[in-house]
Design a protein around this motif. Structure first.
Motif, short mmCIF file in Angstrom:
data_model
loop_
_atom_site.label_atom_id
_atom_site.label_comp_id
_atom_site.label_asym_id
_atom_site.label_seq_id
_atom_site.Cartn_x
_atom_site.Cartn_y
_atom_site.Cartn_z
N ASN A 84 0.84 -1.19 0.00
CA ASN A 84 0.00 0.00 0.00
C ASN A 84 0.87 1.24 0.00
N VAL A 85 0.30 2.35 -0.45
CA VAL A 85 0.99 3.63 -0.40
C VAL A 85 1.23 4.01 1.06
N PHE A 86 2.44 4.46 1.36
CA PHE A 86 2.73 5.00 2.68
C PHE A 86 2.26 6.45 2.68
N LEU A 87 1.33 6.79 3.56
CA LEU A 87 0.70 8.11 3.56
C LEU A 87 1.44 9.15 4.39
N GLY A 88 2.52 8.75 5.05
CA GLY A 88 3.29 9.69 5.85
C GLY A 88 4.33 10.41 5.01
N SER A 89 5.33 10.94 5.66
CA SER A 89 6.42 11.65 4.99
C SER A 89 7.57 10.70 4.72
N SER A 90 8.25 10.92 3.60
CA SER A 90 9.43 10.13 3.23
C SER A 90 10.52 11.10 2.81
N LEU A 92 14.29 11.58 0.55
CA LEU A 92 15.19 11.10 -0.49
C LEU A 92 16.51 11.84 -0.33
N SER A 93 17.59 11.10 -0.34
CA SER A 93 18.90 11.74 -0.28
C SER A 93 19.92 10.82 -0.93
N GLY A 94 21.05 11.36 -1.22
CA GLY A 94 22.13 10.58 -1.81
C GLY A 94 22.47 11.06 -3.20
N GLU A 95 23.74 11.00 -3.51
CA GLU A 95 24.22 11.46 -4.81
C GLU A 95 23.60 10.64 -5.93
N GLY A 96 23.05 11.30 -6.91
CA GLY A 96 22.47 10.63 -8.06
C GLY A 96 21.05 10.12 -7.85
N ALA A 97 20.48 10.28 -6.65
CA ALA A 97 19.10 9.84 -6.40
C ALA A 97 18.15 10.77 -7.12
N THR A 98 17.23 10.20 -7.88
CA THR A 98 16.27 11.04 -8.61
C THR A 98 14.86 10.90 -8.09
N HIS A 99 14.48 9.71 -7.65
CA HIS A 99 13.11 9.52 -7.20
C HIS A 99 12.95 8.18 -6.52
N ALA A 100 11.94 8.10 -5.67
CA ALA A 100 11.56 6.84 -5.02
C ALA A 100 10.13 6.98 -4.54
N PHE A 101 9.39 5.87 -4.53
CA PHE A 101 8.07 5.83 -3.92
C PHE A 101 8.18 4.99 -2.65
N HIS A 102 7.49 5.39 -1.61
CA HIS A 102 7.49 4.68 -0.34
C HIS A 102 6.21 3.86 -0.23
N CYS A 103 6.35 2.55 -0.04
CA CYS A 103 5.21 1.65 0.11
C CYS A 103 5.27 1.02 1.49
N SER A 104 4.14 0.51 1.94
CA SER A 104 4.05 -0.10 3.27
C SER A 104 3.24 -1.38 3.19
N SER A 105 3.56 -2.31 4.06
CA SER A 105 2.79 -3.55 4.11
C SER A 105 1.53 -3.39 4.95
N THR A 106 1.38 -2.25 5.63
CA THR A 106 0.18 -2.00 6.42
C THR A 106 -0.66 -0.92 5.74
N PRO A 107 -1.99 -1.02 5.85
CA PRO A 107 -2.87 -0.02 5.19
C PRO A 107 -2.74 1.35 5.79
#
Length: 107
Positions: A84-90, A92-107
């Motif tokens: 499921n989509v993680f509805l909190g805050s996430s 992103l950091s690190g050299e060359g990082a462009t994007h990421a989606f945060h998912c969760s196993s809990t609703p």
């Protein structure tokens, strides 16, 4: 040692990525990053992700601030992973990082 060097020079494969940097009225620096996100079926979908640039150089992602098309791709990505989509805050950091989606196993 050679393997480490090879991995460090592999370019990011995301295509069509560009940033629009804006200052919000409250002083926050926002980065609207547009990318061509590759879906599980091999298609590319253009999405714009709303990041907030933090003082340490990392970027804050909040699902609720994303455009509807970005939220849809985020949901599809997580569903394809059986999550499921993680509805909190996430962050992103690190050299060359462009994007990421945060998912969760809990609703």
């Amino acid at each position: 040692m050679l393997l480490t060097m090879l991995l460090s020079i592999v370019p990011v494969t995301t295509t069509g990525a560009y940033d629009d940097v804006r200052q919000a009225d409250d002083g926050r620096t926002l980065i609207l990053r547009t990318i061509d996100w590759e879906t599980d079926d091999g298609q590319r979908t253009r999405v714009t992700v709303d990041w907030q640039l933090l003082d340490d150089g990392s970027m804050l992602y909040e699902y609720s601030r994303q455009p509807p098309a970005t939220q849809a791709v985020h949901r599809q990505y997580c569903a394809a992973q059986g999550m499921n989509v993680f509805l909190g805050s996430s962050w992103l950091s690190g050299e060359g990082a462009t994007h990421a989606f945060h998912c969760s196993s809990t609703p």
